[in-house]
Design an enzyme around this catalytic site. Structure first.
Site, PDB file in Angstrom:
ATOM      1  N   ASP B  11      41.238  39.225  48.861  1.00 43.50           N
ATOM      2  CA  ASP B  11      41.440  37.795  48.619  1.00 43.50           C
ATOM      3  C   ASP B  11      41.032  37.531  47.173  1.00 43.50           C
ATOM      4  O   ASP B  11      39.936  37.896  46.762  1.00 43.50           O
ATOM      5  CB  ASP B  11      40.551  37.008  49.597  1.00 43.50           C
ATOM      6  CG  ASP B  11      40.808  35.503  49.551  1.00 43.50           C
ATOM      7  OD1 ASP B  11      41.222  35.007  48.491  1.00 43.50           O
ATOM      8  OD2 ASP B  11      40.572  34.842  50.572  1.00 43.50           O
ATOM      9  N   HIS B  13      41.007  34.480  45.432  1.00 47.13           N
ATOM     10  CA  HIS B  13      40.864  33.058  45.086  1.00 47.13           C
ATOM     11  C   HIS B  13      39.666  32.840  44.171  1.00 47.13           C
ATOM     12  O   HIS B  13      38.596  32.409  44.589  1.00 47.13           O
ATOM     13  CB  HIS B  13      40.780  32.218  46.363  1.00 47.13           C
ATOM     14  CG  HIS B  13      42.093  32.082  47.029  1.00 47.13           C
ATOM     15  ND1 HIS B  13      42.544  32.987  47.958  1.00 47.13           N
ATOM     16  CD2 HIS B  13      43.093  31.181  46.856  1.00 47.13           C
ATOM     17  CE1 HIS B  13      43.752  32.637  48.365  1.00 47.13           C
ATOM     18  NE2 HIS B  13      44.114  31.552  47.704  1.00 47.13           N
TER      19      HIS B  13
END
Lengths: 396, 137
Positions: B11, B13
């Site tokens: 991930d 982000h």
């Protein structure tokens, strides 16, 4: 070659001597019945006598290197950082102990040259206790260095004889600080050479410090494009008589280890084609793709029992395949490299004298197709003239 | 108080990750941010190296579901070294849709003390501070 004017560079390997002058690079197979110094001066004395001691620079990987045991408190930080620094300092033989398991870890019986104790950022205390001292009492070691939390240093110094304390290799942001430990290990390597009968006489011909060859190669990497058509990211594979090394661009790894070095090194001990032939064959037999590879090379496993030029070639091809497997996601090892992003693979060491470029390309293509299911094709660069280590030597 | 934080699994982000770091710092926490793409074992190892009080894992694309099932196993591996550490997770914790009623108990069962699915950052951190105050009473 202007920097080479009046200089002689010598690399003492586990199987070959290599000599580099401003005119040429030459190699000589070592006579293992002779002392290294005697063998070198017998074969190359005529060249050596033309140079002043201060103009002769020697690196060596022939003395077996330092054996190192690292005790740390986590795999992802203390053990990983110290192992990385040790590899980049030229050390080949490394064992690690996770501190929480120290009571159930079997005590190595061999003499350890250096024990490295590490763990915790500087604000942490009471990491180590009696368990460490008990373990160390059983251990046979020559040197011990502490590079962990500053707060624990006085307690450890009080309880461990001859403990050397250096700044923490884990900074307050959990990043690695490598210079102090690297310098300590490089100097220890130097002291080790001074103590080894076989090597110390080399100081009769040089007044310069003798460095470990892998350390010199690591120094070379940022300037390799001055001599070779190499595109980043790349890896350099050095298949030797006893070990196989991979030096790699940091762009090829996703990890939280932030260092100033652009390149790191991995060592696969006992994966060489001469001194470690048996363990290379053992590793090959345990790889499920190896028989397919042998069929591809049009040989059978009987090749393992042969002792011929052809069998050496096959072993070198196997070594390439095995180390690529070990650093790919196919085999979870210490580091996985993003091999699909690779632009160049540089080969150095004895392998460049034995295998042709197309034989290496064939194995690399086979690896990408079979293991990574890809037709990716990095450029193969051959250091046929052993130039790689000479670049680093001149910078030292 | 020390907090280890980062985004779990594959991930990336990074903006959310940075906002979490800034918010924690603004509230007076000492933050060790491992950034995006972090493995579960790295989080736990960072807690060990820093002697942190809190592990705050975040996930925005649902990676947490696949990566955080082994928290209990890791806790068992390190024994009492992690006894006093608060395990917290927040963000969008599953792929697709799901209600907090289902998801929170599931993640608590994985080994987390505090679970915030689709809860805004400041509410989550308020709850964390409240939890720590109660615990340290």
């Amino acid at each position: 070659m202007s920097k080479l004017e009046n200089k002689l560079l010598i690399d003492v390997g586990s199987t070959y001597f290599k000599l580099c002058t401003k005119d040429s690079v030459q190699q000589h197979f070592r006579d293992f019945n002779k002392d290294i110094y005697d063998d070198l001066t017998y074969k190359c004395g005529e060249i050596i006598k033309n140079y002043e001691k201060e103009n002769i620079h020697i690196c060596s990987s022939a003395n077996g290197g330092l054996s190192t045991l690292i005790i740390g408190i986590s795999n992802s930080f203390s053990l990983k950082y110290a192992t990385n620094i040790a590899f980049n300092s030229g050390i080949n033989i490394i064992d690690t102990v996770l501190y929480k398991d120290i009571e159930t870890t079997s005590i190595p019986s061999d003499l350890i040259d250096v024990v490295i104790v590490v763990g915790g950022i500087d604000s942490v205390s009471n990491i180590f206790d009696e368990k460490l001292f008990k373990f160390l009492k059983e251990l046979n070691y020559s040197n011990i260095v502490y590079v962990g939390s500053k707060k624990d240093a006085p307690y450890l110094q009080k309880n461990i004889e001859n403990l050397v304390i250096l700044p923490n290799i884990i900074n307050d942001k959990l990043h690695v600080e490598e210079e102090n430990l690297k310098e300590y290990l490089t100097n220890l390597y130097q002291a080790d050479i001074m103590g080894k009968e076989d090597i110390k006489h080399l100081y009769d011909i040089t007044s310069n410090q003798i460095f470990s060859t892998p350390y010199i190669v690591n120094k070379t990497l940022p300037m390799i494009d001055s001599k070779f058509k190499v595109a980043d990211p790349y890896i350099l594979i050095d298949i030797g008589g006893a070990t196989t090394d991979i030096h790699y661009s940091k762009d090829l790894v996703d990890e939280n280890m932030v260092t100033q070095n652009e390149y790191d090194r991995l060592v696969f001990k006992k994966l060489g084609v001469y001194k470690s032939k048996e363990s290379l064959i053992f590793a090959a037999k345990n790889n499920e793709f190896v028989y397919e590879l042998l069929a591809h090379l049009k040989v059978t496993e009987n090749i393992f029992d042969e002792s011929s030029e052809k069998s050496t070639r096959v072993l070198m091809q196997l070594a390439i395949f095995l180390v690529l497997c070990k650093v790919s996601a196919y085999r979870q090892a210490y580091v996985n490299l993003k091999l699909l992003a690779l632009n160049s693979v540089v080969f150095t060491g004895g392998i460049t004298k034995v295998l042709k470029q197309e034989e290496i390309e064939d194995i690399v293509t086979f690896f990408y197709k079979k293991i990574l299911n890809s037709s990716h094709n990095p450029t193969i660069v051959m250091d046929n003239n052993y130039d790689v280590w000479t670049l680093g030597m001149l910078e030292k | 108080m020390k907090v280890v934080t980062g985004v779990v699994g594959n991930d990336i982000h990074v903006v959310a990750n940075r906002l979490i770091e800034l918010s924690l710092q603004a509230r007076g926490f000492e933050v060790f941010n491992l950034g995006v793409n972090t493995y579960l074992e790295e989080f736990v190892d960072a807690v060990i190296e820093t002697n942190a009080d809190i592990l705050l894992i975040s996930s925005l694309n649902g990676e947490a579901e696949g990566w955080c099932r082994e928290v209990k196993i890791l806790k068992a591996k390190y024994g009492n070294l992690l006894d006093n550490v608060v395990f917290m997770i927040g963000g969008n914790l599953v792929v697709g849709t799901g209600s907090a009623e289902d998801i929170v108990p599931r993640f608590k069962n994985y080994g987390f003390d505090l679970v915030f699915h689709q809860v805004d950052l400041n509410t989550g951190l308020d709850e964390l501070e409240k939890f720590m105050k109660e615990r340290d009473k």
